[in-house]
Write an enzyme that holds these catalytic residues in place. Structure first.
Site, mmCIF file in Angstrom:
data_model
loop_
_atom_site.group_PDB
_atom_site.id
_atom_site.type_symbol
_atom_site.label_atom_id
_atom_site.label_comp_id
_atom_site.label_asym_id
_atom_site.label_seq_id
_atom_site.Cartn_x
_atom_site.Cartn_y
_atom_site.Cartn_z
ATOM 1 N N ASP A 324 53.480 44.189 39.693
ATOM 2 C CA ASP A 324 52.388 43.226 39.655
ATOM 3 C C ASP A 324 52.249 42.729 38.208
ATOM 4 O O ASP A 324 52.985 43.149 37.302
ATOM 5 C CB ASP A 324 51.092 43.844 40.213
ATOM 6 C CG ASP A 324 50.086 42.776 40.643
ATOM 7 O OD1 ASP A 324 50.283 41.584 40.343
ATOM 8 O OD2 ASP A 324 49.067 43.138 41.278
ATOM 9 N N GLU A 528 39.678 39.473 42.344
ATOM 10 C CA GLU A 528 40.083 40.653 41.567
ATOM 11 C C GLU A 528 38.880 41.278 40.842
ATOM 12 O O GLU A 528 37.764 41.236 41.328
ATOM 13 C CB GLU A 528 41.228 40.270 40.624
ATOM 14 C CG GLU A 528 42.449 39.788 41.413
ATOM 15 C CD GLU A 528 43.710 39.676 40.580
ATOM 16 O OE1 GLU A 528 43.919 40.460 39.665
ATOM 17 O OE2 GLU A 528 44.527 38.780 40.887
HETATM 18 C C1 BGC Z 1 47.537 40.188 41.720
HETATM 19 C C2 BGC Z 1 48.578 39.988 42.774
HETATM 20 C C3 BGC Z 1 49.170 38.604 42.686
HETATM 21 C C4 BGC Z 1 49.655 38.342 41.289
HETATM 22 C C5 BGC Z 1 50.232 36.951 41.118
HETATM 23 C C6 BGC Z 1 48.029 39.779 40.366
HETATM 24 O O1 BGC Z 1 46.992 39.810 39.446
HETATM 25 O O2 BGC Z 1 47.150 41.552 41.695
HETATM 26 O O3 BGC Z 1 48.021 40.201 44.048
HETATM 27 O O4 BGC Z 1 50.200 38.470 43.619
HETATM 28 O O5 BGC Z 1 48.590 38.493 40.390
HETATM 29 O O6 BGC Z 1 49.257 35.979 41.129
HETATM 30 C C1 BGC Z 2 46.107 36.855 38.078
HETATM 31 C C2 BGC Z 2 46.842 35.602 37.970
HETATM 32 C C3 BGC Z 2 46.026 34.710 37.075
HETATM 33 C C4 BGC Z 2 45.840 35.363 35.712
HETATM 34 C C5 BGC Z 2 44.922 34.585 34.853
HETATM 35 C C6 BGC Z 2 46.040 37.500 36.721
HETATM 36 O O1 BGC Z 2 45.442 38.747 36.793
HETATM 37 O O2 BGC Z 2 46.742 37.635 39.015
HETATM 38 O O3 BGC Z 2 47.073 35.068 39.230
HETATM 39 O O4 BGC Z 2 46.609 33.472 36.935
HETATM 40 O O5 BGC Z 2 45.346 36.680 35.831
HETATM 41 O O6 BGC Z 2 44.535 35.327 33.727
#
Ligand code: BGC
Ligand code: BGC
Length: 761
Positions: A324, A528
């Site tokens: 991830d 998140e």
């Molecule tokens: C998330 C994932 C996601 C990835 C890409 C991560 O922060 O935990 O679920 O697929 O970002 O966007």
């Molecule tokens: C998320 C991404 C996002 C990024 C932005 C990550 O944790 O998964 O999808 O674009 O944070 O800071």
């Protein structure tokens, strides 16, 4: 035929370069097997077996080229300021990332898009990157392009947005999720991407967690049963890979905060948490994403047990494991299990990570770190080849070497407003009618005046939730289309009968002069960790609004638009209550359908609805203890499986074998009846109980379910079956860590208020 985008959003120099190599690339890529020249290398022969193509290609690659394949880099790193700004593709950083660092995969993390967010611009952007990557790599290697299309193609303005996973859990309808998988893949592919980081195989047992709504259910079997047809649907044409994420136990942060560490017993892990991930592997998911969190003191990204012993050796997974977001570096900077990036890379890759997901700030550091590890000998050439082979096999399977481009001219038509009927169906089936005192619902379409109030009455952002255009949800001012709840009611009744209230006072005044109020309350979108809630309840002003409207004495229909079952507080005494979840772009049509009886509600809670914020985690499988104190056991406001209909249903009987061996499938017949006066769909869950067991087992375990359409007055007998393995538990004492087994003894299978005994030999 290979289509090349006509207007590439690239710098002038790059455009010239692209034009210069255009003819060449077209000839090489477009050569069909029938006219294949003998000098065409095996890996470029579309008809050659994938294994042969992989063998041939790996042999030709340098170590640096291989390592580049083992990374997926966020799009913003090659746009605008090469970090977070987004915007047009930037030639300088494209060269740094795709040529110098040789990175072989790109993703759009939440909220990232082409400069202009249209399907066509997506297709042109992905084509342009694809073309740049193929033209400028020595071996003409195509990229994978990843997105989080978790409720339809949710990053794209104007794409149809489906109900989020938690709401789909309420449909108990695997046939529906299969169709959603197919539809999502079609939209994703039409705009260029070929890898979808979906579905989420976690279970929802703690409403504080910001990603609660990204799961299907608190029940592992229901979650697996809905995810597997979705995965098959998504991968049906072979052009889009699904992802089994986030492996494993991501839903268990000890304090409810996203990515906080988890401590889970091996028994809970094996019996409850792992089965959905396993089901997704068995369904053929081509990729697995590792959990960002740590479990039992080990970051999942560094767990050889999870990523190799279990996933590969026991489950036979052959696809790609991706980390991830920035999680390889996190082994050094967050978890401190590695001293430097090279050690972190070695730890992750040796554990079983094939590809690292990189934020734009990584900027080539991961490839350098892994190269260092390879040179130091902490990662073997064999292990790198193994990872690269899996990644190349994925690219061959997805057809990327043979058909690397999509047709931008077709993208808008394929995506804008596509499959709205399916979105309406999903949003309608997922509505759960929780209270209907005095059968006030459905309201008659012949009603006089209706007031629509609440913070989600007219909010495309709220009804979609997180992961919609923006990572945290639709940004203010973004022109995202959608049918809001007030619009859905207007469409059904005619605009003249419907008033939108703008404040609590306004709502009360208008309701006094109306025949009913529909009050759509809920949450602001989020995703998140930013969407974690230490106090997961309905906001005070929304509770007050419900209260004030109820004091008018008029019928008040409370519709909760939320990412989790919010504690309702003062609104818990609502007389008409509907859980709408995050229904997506067509929310208004679905809510109006249910409120006015165009659809008979058939949703059933996929999770438990808590009374108080302190009673977390909460789930129907929670074990009983010796403390008889109030709420020490399972004490929800509405239990798992709750949901009313405009008709009434009864289970007449359940029958099954009196005895069965431990390896045998069990078949049961359930006779159900529609005892009311309307047609409707009945969800029929079958639970197993084990009156006496040497190891604590949940009082009820869902082992099978079905959805039965029943005409008013109709009776049907349906047949369901389940493998006995669904009842397996991890054996042993407190330190039980061995294999799972079905314990012999007396069981009971229960449907509604009927049950049948089963002796397991
Ligand atoms: C998330 C994932 C996601 C990835 C890409 C991560 O922060 O935990 O679920 O697929 O970002 O966007
Ligand atoms: C998320 C991404 C996002 C990024 C932005 C990550 O944790 O998964 O999808 O674009 O944070 O800071």
């Amino acid at each position: 035929m290979t289509r090349i985008p006509t207007s590439l959003p690239l710098g002038r120099g790059l455009r010239l370069l692209v034009a210069a190599v255009l003819a060449l690339a077209t000839v090489a890529i477009g050569t069909s097997a029938a006219t294949a020249q003998p000098r065409l290398p095996t890996y470029r022969v579309a008809t050659a077996p994938i294994d042969d193509r992989v063998d041939d290609l790996v042999k030709r690659m340098t170590l640096e080229e291989k390592i580049g394949q083992m990374a997926v880099f966020n799009i913003t790193g090659i746009q605008g300021d090469c970090e977070w700004s987004g915007g047009e593709l930037n030639e300088t950083c494209m060269k740094q990332i795709l040529v110098d660092a040789k990175i072989g995969n790109i993703l759009s993390g939440g909220g990232t898009s082409p400069a202009q967010n249209t399907p066509r611009a997506w297709a042109e952007m992905v084509n342009a990157i694809q073309k740049y990557a193929m033209d400028n790599s020595r071996l003409h290697l195509p990229i994978t392009y990843g997105v989080d299309a978790v409720h339809g193609h949710n990053n794209v303005v104007g794409a149809t947005k489906f109900q989020q996973q938690i709401g789909l859990g309420a449909t108990w309808d695997p046939q529906l999720t299969g169709l959603l998988g197919e539809s999502t893949a079609k939209a994703v592919k039409a705009t260029g991407p070929n890898w979808n980081y979906s579905p989420v195989l976690e279970i929802a047992r703690d409403t504080r967690w910001g990603r609660y709504y990204e799961t299907y259910s608190e029940d592992p079997f229901l979650a697996a049963a809905l995810a597997t047809p979705y995965i098959r649907g998504m991968q049906k044409t072979g052009e889009v890979a699904a992802t089994d994420k986030h492996f494993a136990a991501y839903s268990e942060p000890f304090n409810g905060h996203d990515r906080a560490p988890a401590d889970v017993s091996q028994r809970y892990l094996q019996d409850t948490l792992l089965p959905p991930y396993k089901a997704a592997v068995d369904a053929g998911a081509l990729t697995v994403m590792a959990n960002s969190g740590a479990i039992n003191g080990v970051p999942a990204t560094a767990s050889r047990y999870l990523l190799t012993d279990l996933l590969r050796e026991q489950w036979g997974f052959t696809g790609v494991v991706v980390s991830d977001w920035d999680d390889v570096l996190a082994l050094q900077t967050r978890y401190h299990v590695a001293d430097n990036y090279a050690d972190a890379a070695a730890l992750a890759v040796n554990a079983g990570v094939d590809m690292a997901m990189l934020p734009p700030t990584d900027n080539g550091q991961f490839p350098a770190a892994l190269l260092q590890a390879a040179r130091d000998g902490t990662v073997s050439g064999k292990r790198i080849d193994q990872a690269v082979r899996r990644i190349l096999a994925l690219k061959f399977k997805l057809g990327l070497f043979d058909r690397p481009f999509v047709d931008p001219a077709k993208a808008d038509a394929a995506v804008l407003g596509a499959d709205k009927d399916l979105a309406v169906r999903a949003a309608t089936e997922s509505q759960v009618l929780l209270k209907n005192d005095g059968n006030v619902l459905p309201l008659s379409t012949g009603i006089g005046k209706v007031v629509v109030a609440g913070n989600s009455a007219d909010s495309v952002a709220n009804q979609n939730g997180g992961w919609t255009i923006g990572w945290q949800g639709i940004p203010d001012g973004s022109p995202e289309p959608g049918v809001t709840i007030v619009e859905g009611v207007r469409d059904l009744l005619g605009a003249g009968k419907v008033e939108l209230a703008t404040s609590t006072d306004d709502a009360v005044t208008k309701t006094r002069g109306a025949d009913a109020a529909i009050v759509a309350v809920g949450e602001r979108p989020g995703a998140e960790g930013l969407h974690d809630a230490e106090n997961p309840q309905l906001a005070a002003d929304q509770q007050d609004l419900v209260d004030a409207l109820q004091a008018t004495g008029k019928p008040v229909i409370v519709v909760v638009v939320s990412s989790r079952p919010l504690v309702l507080g003062k609104a818990a005494d609502a007389k008409q209550l509907i859980a709408a979840w995050l229904p997506g772009s067509e929310a208004g049509t679905a809510v109006a359908n249910v409120v006015f009886g165009k659809a008979n509600p058939s949703g059933r809670l996929p999770v438990s609805w808590p009374k108080t914020v302190g009673d977390q985690p909460m789930f129907y499988q929670q074990l009983n203890g010796t403390n008889g104190g109030e709420s020490s056991g399972y004490d929800p406001l509405f239990p798992f499986g709750a949901g009313l209909s405009y008709t009434t249903f009864a289970v007449r009987s359940i029958s099954g074998p009196a005895a069965a061996g431990r390896g045998e499938p069990v078949r049961v017949n359930v006779t159900v009846a529609n005892t009311g006066s309307r047609d409707g769909d009945m969800v029929v869950p079958v639970f197993a109980q084990q009156p006496v067991s040497p190891i604590l087992v949940p009082p009820n375990r869902l082992v099978a379910f079905t959805r039965v359409p029943l005409k008013a007055g109709e009776t049907k007998t349906v047949s369901l079956s389940f493998p006995m393995s669904r009842l397996a538990v991890t054996k042993g004492d407190v330190n039980g860590s061995g294999a799972r087994a079905v314990l012999p003894g007396a069981y009971k299978l229960v449907a509604g208020d009927q049950s049948t005994n089963l002796a397991v030999r």
